[in-house]
Motif scaffolding. Structure first.
Motif, PDB file in Angstrom:
ATOM      1  N   ASP A  41     -21.148   7.568  32.571  1.00  0.00           N
ATOM      2  CA  ASP A  41     -21.316   7.740  31.121  1.00  0.00           C
ATOM      3  C   ASP A  41     -19.957   7.798  30.424  1.00  0.00           C
ATOM      4  OD1 ASP A  41     -24.234   7.987  31.151  1.00  0.00           O
ATOM      5  OD2 ASP A  41     -23.860   9.907  32.150  1.00  0.00           O
ATOM      6  N   PHE A  42     -19.004   8.497  31.042  1.00  0.00           N
ATOM      7  CA  PHE A  42     -17.662   8.578  30.459  1.00  0.00           C
ATOM      8  C   PHE A  42     -16.998   7.202  30.457  1.00  0.00           C
ATOM      9  CE2 PHE A  42     -13.074   9.787  30.593  1.00  0.00           C
ATOM     10  CZ  PHE A  42     -13.015  10.330  29.322  1.00  0.00           C
ATOM     11  N   ALA A  43     -17.182   6.433  31.521  1.00  0.00           N
ATOM     12  CA  ALA A  43     -16.611   5.079  31.581  1.00  0.00           C
ATOM     13  C   ALA A  43     -17.163   4.208  30.452  1.00  0.00           C
ATOM     14  CB  ALA A  43     -16.898   4.445  32.938  1.00  0.00           C
ATOM     15  N   LYS A  44     -18.436   4.382  30.121  1.00  0.00           N
ATOM     16  CA  LYS A  44     -19.030   3.612  29.014  1.00  0.00           C
ATOM     17  C   LYS A  44     -18.428   4.027  27.673  1.00  0.00           C
ATOM     18  CE  LYS A  44     -23.322   2.845  31.470  1.00  0.00           C
ATOM     19  NZ  LYS A  44     -24.717   3.265  31.642  1.00  0.00           N
ATOM     20  N   ILE A  45     -18.192   5.320  27.505  1.00  0.00           N
ATOM     21  CA  ILE A  45     -17.558   5.794  26.269  1.00  0.00           C
ATOM     22  C   ILE A  45     -16.136   5.238  26.171  1.00  0.00           C
ATOM     23  CG2 ILE A  45     -16.702   7.837  25.037  1.00  0.00           C
ATOM     24  CD1 ILE A  45     -19.106   9.376  26.291  1.00  0.00           C
ATOM     25  N   LEU A  46     -15.406   5.267  27.281  1.00  0.00           N
ATOM     26  CA  LEU A  46     -14.049   4.701  27.293  1.00  0.00           C
ATOM     27  C   LEU A  46     -14.077   3.225  26.920  1.00  0.00           C
ATOM     28  CD1 LEU A  46     -12.587   6.352  30.509  1.00  0.00           C
ATOM     29  CD2 LEU A  46     -11.673   6.619  28.202  1.00  0.00           C
ATOM     30  N   MET A  47     -15.014   2.472  27.491  1.00  0.00           N
ATOM     31  CA  MET A  47     -15.093   1.039  27.201  1.00  0.00           C
ATOM     32  C   MET A  47     -15.392   0.803  25.723  1.00  0.00           C
ATOM     33  SD  MET A  47     -17.331  -2.017  28.892  1.00  0.00           S
ATOM     34  CE  MET A  47     -16.565  -1.806  30.478  1.00  0.00           C
ATOM     35  N   GLY A  50     -12.261   1.068  23.911  1.00  0.00           N
ATOM     36  CA  GLY A  50     -11.226   0.083  24.183  1.00  0.00           C
ATOM     37  C   GLY A  50     -10.439   0.239  25.473  1.00  0.00           C
ATOM     38  N   LEU A  51     -10.945   1.053  26.413  1.00  0.00           N
ATOM     39  CA  LEU A  51     -10.231   1.249  27.676  1.00  0.00           C
ATOM     40  C   LEU A  51     -11.196   1.019  28.837  1.00  0.00           C
ATOM     41  CD1 LEU A  51      -7.410   2.161  28.769  1.00  0.00           C
ATOM     42  CD2 LEU A  51      -8.397   4.429  28.989  1.00  0.00           C
ATOM     43  N   VAL A  52     -10.865   0.090  29.707  1.00  0.00           N
ATOM     44  CA  VAL A  52     -11.721  -0.237  30.842  1.00  0.00           C
ATOM     45  C   VAL A  52     -11.232   0.524  32.072  1.00  0.00           C
ATOM     46  CG1 VAL A  52     -12.554  -2.084  32.345  1.00  0.00           C
ATOM     47  CG2 VAL A  52     -12.208  -2.522  29.925  1.00  0.00           C
ATOM     48  N   THR A  53     -12.155   1.225  32.718  1.00  0.00           N
ATOM     49  CA  THR A  53     -11.862   1.959  33.940  1.00  0.00           C
ATOM     50  C   THR A  53     -13.118   1.989  34.789  1.00  0.00           C
ATOM     51  OG1 THR A  53     -10.851   3.965  34.825  1.00  0.00           O
ATOM     52  CG2 THR A  53     -12.368   4.240  32.987  1.00  0.00           C
ATOM     53  N   LYS A  54     -13.104   2.765  35.858  1.00  0.00           N
ATOM     54  CA  LYS A  54     -14.235   2.781  36.772  1.00  0.00           C
ATOM     55  C   LYS A  54     -14.521   4.199  37.233  1.00  0.00           C
ATOM     56  CE  LYS A  54     -15.748   0.651  41.116  1.00  0.00           C
ATOM     57  NZ  LYS A  54     -16.881   1.499  41.169  1.00  0.00           N
ATOM     58  N   HIS A  75       0.796   6.122  26.119  1.00  0.00           N
ATOM     59  CA  HIS A  75       0.392   7.033  25.049  1.00  0.00           C
ATOM     60  C   HIS A  75      -0.847   6.515  24.309  1.00  0.00           C
ATOM     61  CE1 HIS A  75       3.528   9.930  25.608  1.00  0.00           C
ATOM     62  NE2 HIS A  75       4.474   8.995  25.508  1.00  0.00           N
ATOM     63  N   GLU A  76      -0.916   5.202  24.104  1.00  0.00           N
ATOM     64  CA  GLU A  76      -2.104   4.624  23.462  1.00  0.00           C
ATOM     65  C   GLU A  76      -3.344   4.859  24.323  1.00  0.00           C
ATOM     66  OE1 GLU A  76      -1.194   0.511  22.724  1.00  0.00           O
ATOM     67  OE2 GLU A  76       0.346   1.011  21.253  1.00  0.00           O
ATOM     68  N   ALA A  77      -3.229   4.628  25.621  1.00  0.00           N
ATOM     69  CA  ALA A  77      -4.344   4.860  26.539  1.00  0.00           C
ATOM     70  C   ALA A  77      -4.728   6.339  26.549  1.00  0.00           C
ATOM     71  CB  ALA A  77      -3.981   4.386  27.945  1.00  0.00           C
TER      72      ALA A  77
END
Length: 92
Positions: A41-47, A50-54, A75-77
């Motif tokens: 769920d957190f990965a979906k919020i990040l995406m 604007g940030l892709v993770t796993k 810093h942007e991330a």
């Protein structure tokens, strides 16, 4: 850059975060397993922000940015991660 990212992650205090782990730029945030939401769920919020993770192991998010990342990008991330963490907390 790993030390900058680690410092930024550790400064994000949250009742949902159990632990921050870091080795160079390869870093992870572990959430408490009894939360209503999980790492996916957190990965979906990040995406969405604007940030892709796993997510790994259901309640862990790992960050593995490109080795050529610069301080401004770290810093942007970090800003995206913090914004997403606040959204995640509100939904838990």
């Amino acid at each position: 850059m790993g030390a900058v990212l680690e410092k930024n992650l550790r400064s994000m205090k949250s009742s949902t975060v159990k632990e921050v782990r870091a080795r160079g730029l390869f870093q992870a945030v572990e959430f408490y397993p009894d939360l209503k939401l999980d790492g996916n769920d957190f990965a979906k919020i990040l995406m969405k922000n604007g940030l892709v993770t796993k997510a790994t192991h259901k309640n862990v998010i790992r960050y593995a940015p490109a080795l050529v990342i610069n301080e401004q990008e770290v810093h942007e991330a970090s800003e995206i991660i913090e914004k997403s963490l606040r959204e995640f907390e509100a939904k838990c």
